[in-house]
Design a protein around this motif. Sequence first.
Motif, short mmCIF file in Angstrom:
data_model
loop_
_atom_site.label_atom_id
_atom_site.label_comp_id
_atom_site.label_asym_id
_atom_site.label_seq_id
_atom_site.Cartn_x
_atom_site.Cartn_y
_atom_site.Cartn_z
N THR A 136 28.14 9.30 -35.71
CA THR A 136 27.51 10.60 -35.94
C THR A 136 28.34 11.75 -35.37
O THR A 136 27.85 12.87 -35.29
CB THR A 136 26.11 10.63 -35.31
N LEU A 137 29.56 11.47 -34.96
CA LEU A 137 30.39 12.50 -34.32
C LEU A 137 30.68 13.63 -35.30
O LEU A 137 31.09 13.38 -36.44
CB LEU A 137 31.70 11.88 -33.84
N ARG A 138 30.49 14.86 -34.85
CA ARG A 138 30.71 16.02 -35.69
C ARG A 138 31.37 17.14 -34.88
O ARG A 138 31.39 17.12 -33.65
CB ARG A 138 29.39 16.55 -36.26
N ARG A 139 31.89 18.11 -35.59
CA ARG A 139 32.54 19.27 -34.99
C ARG A 139 31.59 19.97 -34.01
O ARG A 139 30.39 20.08 -34.25
CB ARG A 139 32.95 20.24 -36.09
N LYS A 140 32.14 20.43 -32.89
CA LYS A 140 31.45 21.19 -31.85
C LYS A 140 30.55 20.33 -30.97
O LYS A 140 29.84 20.86 -30.11
CB LYS A 140 30.66 22.36 -32.44
N ASP A 141 30.55 19.01 -31.15
CA ASP A 141 29.79 18.15 -30.25
C ASP A 141 30.44 18.15 -28.87
O ASP A 141 31.67 18.14 -28.74
CB ASP A 141 29.75 16.71 -30.78
N HIS A 142 29.62 18.10 -27.84
CA HIS A 142 30.12 17.97 -26.46
C HIS A 142 30.17 16.48 -26.13
O HIS A 142 29.16 15.77 -26.25
CB HIS A 142 29.20 18.71 -25.49
N VAL A 143 31.34 16.02 -25.72
CA VAL A 143 31.55 14.58 -25.57
C VAL A 143 32.22 14.23 -24.25
O VAL A 143 32.79 15.09 -23.57
CB VAL A 143 32.41 14.02 -26.73
N LEU A 144 32.13 12.94 -23.92
CA LEU A 144 32.79 12.39 -22.74
C LEU A 144 33.77 11.32 -23.17
O LEU A 144 33.49 10.54 -24.09
CB LEU A 144 31.74 11.77 -21.80
N ARG A 189 34.27 7.22 -16.41
CA ARG A 189 34.28 8.49 -17.15
C ARG A 189 35.51 9.29 -16.74
O ARG A 189 35.71 9.58 -15.56
CB ARG A 189 33.00 9.25 -16.85
N LEU A 190 36.31 9.69 -17.75
CA LEU A 190 37.58 10.35 -17.45
C LEU A 190 37.49 11.86 -17.57
O LEU A 190 37.91 12.60 -16.67
CB LEU A 190 38.68 9.81 -18.35
N LEU A 191 36.95 12.36 -18.68
CA LEU A 191 36.88 13.80 -18.85
C LEU A 191 35.81 14.18 -19.87
O LEU A 191 35.34 13.35 -20.65
CB LEU A 191 38.25 14.37 -19.26
N GLU A 192 35.46 15.45 -19.84
CA GLU A 192 34.47 16.03 -20.76
C GLU A 192 35.14 17.12 -21.58
O GLU A 192 35.95 17.88 -21.07
CB GLU A 192 33.31 16.62 -19.95
N THR A 193 34.79 17.19 -22.86
CA THR A 193 35.39 18.21 -23.71
C THR A 193 34.50 18.48 -24.91
O THR A 193 33.38 17.96 -25.01
CB THR A 193 36.81 17.79 -24.15
N THR A 194 35.01 19.28 -25.84
CA THR A 194 34.28 19.63 -27.07
C THR A 194 35.12 19.22 -28.28
O THR A 194 36.34 19.40 -28.29
CB THR A 194 34.00 21.14 -27.13
N GLU A 252 25.33 13.86 -21.80
CA GLU A 252 23.88 13.68 -21.62
C GLU A 252 23.14 14.84 -22.27
O GLU A 252 23.46 16.00 -22.05
CB GLU A 252 23.53 13.62 -20.13
N GLY A 253 22.17 14.50 -23.08
CA GLY A 253 21.40 15.52 -23.77
C GLY A 253 22.05 15.97 -25.05
O GLY A 253 21.53 16.83 -25.75
N GLY A 254 23.22 15.36 -25.41
CA GLY A 254 23.89 15.72 -26.64
C GLY A 254 23.26 15.07 -27.84
O GLY A 254 22.22 14.45 -27.77
N ASN A 255 23.95 15.19 -28.99
CA ASN A 255 23.39 14.66 -30.24
C ASN A 255 23.53 13.14 -30.28
O ASN A 255 24.41 12.58 -29.73
CB ASN A 255 24.12 15.27 -31.43
#
Length: 255
Positions: A136-144, A189-194, A252-255
Amino acid sequence: MYYQSNIRNKIKRYAIIIMPIIGVMTIAVMLGVIWYWEIYGRELYFYQEIVVLNQDINRGTIITEDMLTNQKIEANFLINQVIKDKNTILKLEAKQFIPKSAQLHPNFFEKTDLSTGGNTYIVRIPNEWLYSVPNTLRRKDHVLFYQINEHKFGELNKVLEASQEAEDNSIQTYLPEQTENLKETVSNRLLETTVAYVKDGVNREVITVSAQDRIDGSSVIAEVMVFLRPEQLQSLEQVVNDGGKFIIMYDEGGN
């Protein structure tokens, strides 16, 4: 007396001819007024022209002029702040699914917000670096980004048995219901990005084609691009050089 009687007779004769004509003309005028009211007058006084979409669009779609058209709606049924000028939403991004011909509100749209700033860059993550990503990954999702070392590959294969196998140049993806088991298996967990872009094998953006369910994507994910700073990219490269890969998960709390 004779003269007066003659005048009255003439008036009666003319009245017999003229009155029906006047009646017909009156009816014609009334019909014309009714026709004008129904065709033009009602719209002129009670309808307003607004901007609507000429097609269904999904979340993340950038609004272009060819997607828009004008439509007249009775003023009593207009929502507050309804869009009447197409220029106010051109080049904006849809925040949600919007059906064709629906009234449009400013809150349905936002700026694309995909410009980089400072020392942040849009980086394509090589497919061989990725162990799996959400389908379900899409543009502008906040991910780890979670680091996966080789000794975890076998355990993860069992968790991902029901996931979509990578084909051709695509990336292996996992189902939403597999997320909790994956979290139990990985912890580094290495990093968080968009996410900047999610594309298929022919460079088209992967979008959601269902109004309710993001699982229903337009195509298979073949390319993931994210925002990274140089030091973050170096961290990813170091993991890959040591034989590791990455699983992308939602914040957490993302789509």
